[in-house]
Enzyme design. Structure first.
Site, PDB file in Angstrom:
ATOM      1  N   CYS A  75       1.245  -1.245   0.045  1.00 31.86           N
ATOM      2  CA  CYS A  75      -0.585   0.053   0.066  1.00 31.86           C
ATOM      3  C   CYS A  75       1.194   1.147  -0.278  1.00 31.86           C
ATOM      4  CB  CYS A  75      -0.938  -0.266   1.136  1.00 31.86           C
ATOM      5  SG  CYS A  75      -0.099  -0.396   3.112  1.00 31.86           S
ATOM      6  N   ARG A  91      -2.741  -0.120   5.606  1.00 31.34           N
ATOM      7  CA  ARG A  91      -4.151  -1.134   4.624  1.00 31.34           C
ATOM      8  C   ARG A  91      -3.199  -2.475   4.764  1.00 31.34           C
ATOM      9  NH1 ARG A  91      -6.336   2.153  -0.007  1.00 31.34           N
ATOM     10  NH2 ARG A  91      -4.350   2.779   1.049  1.00 31.34           N
ATOM     11  N   ASP A 136      -9.693  -9.858 -18.608  1.00 35.77           N
ATOM     12  CA  ASP A 136      -9.478  -8.137 -18.542  1.00 35.77           C
ATOM     13  C   ASP A 136      -8.366  -7.747 -17.747  1.00 35.77           C
ATOM     14  OD1 ASP A 136     -11.638  -8.658 -20.834  1.00 35.77           O
ATOM     15  OD2 ASP A 136     -12.983  -7.636 -19.113  1.00 35.77           O
TER      16      ASP A 136
END
Length: 193
Positions: free
Chosen positions: A7, A13, A118
């Site tokens: 992060c 986090r 994707d």
């Protein structure tokens, strides 16, 4: 398997993700080495008090201090999980060779096959565009268009940033992290069997 969470400052986090995955892996008998780092971290800063409180709520008393993202840590990692797409792109700009082993946390937890295709195409396009720019090659218009097209279609895989926020902000981020990690632990256990 060595897993690295990334992060920004490595005080909110990514340390929560590191500690939560380490605990769940131990409980499920998964042989994982888990660490975390920050793209803009100062070495040795303790995790935030709210992050520490959330970990205590999960019966985790790990002492985690921040570390900066370093080349040796990146190359020693088998899997790199970032907390946002911008963290992922930052790492790919510096270390384009990790394109096959870096995902956002939520991407890696994703199980929709079209979304996963994707993501792979987006990562490949991003790495190619970054490399071409670094080499002074022109960016192909159709590659840029395809990149934008895929970006519009993919859902956001960012974990909200609680930095400077309330305990409730940290609870939201921790829930996002825990939900993804629960799915990842199942995925890693299935891969092991």
């Amino acid at each position: 398997m060595r897993i690295l969470f990334v992060c920004t400052g490595n005080t909110c986090r990514s340390p929560m993700a590191e500690a939560l995955l380490r605990k769940l892996a131990k409980e499920r008998g998964l042989p994982l080495e888990v660490s975390s780092a920050g793209v803009a971290a100062t070495e040795g800063i303790p995790i935030s008090r709210h992050a520490e409180a959330i970990l205590r709520d999960h019966n985790i008393d790990d002492v985690i201090t921040s570390q900066a993202l370093r080349i040796d840590v990146v190359h020693e990692s088998d899997l790199i999980l970032t907390l946002t797409q911008s963290h992922k792109q930052h790492v790919l700009r510096i270390f384009p060779e990790v394109v096959g082993k870096i995902y956002t946390l939520k991407e890696y937890a994703e199980d929709d096959e079209q979304v996963l295709r994707d993501i792979d195409e987006l990562d490949s396009l991003y790495a190619t565009l970054t490399m071409n720019r670094a080499l002074g090659k022109p960016v192909e218009h159709q590659d840029q268009e395809r990149l934008f097209e895929i970006q519009q279609r993919i859902p956001s895989f960012d974990v909200s940033d609680p930095f400077g926020g309330s305990r409730a902000d940290y609870d939201v981020a921790a829930t996002e992290i825990r939900t993804a990690i629960d799915r990842i632990v199942v995925k890693l256990a299935d891969q092991r069997n």
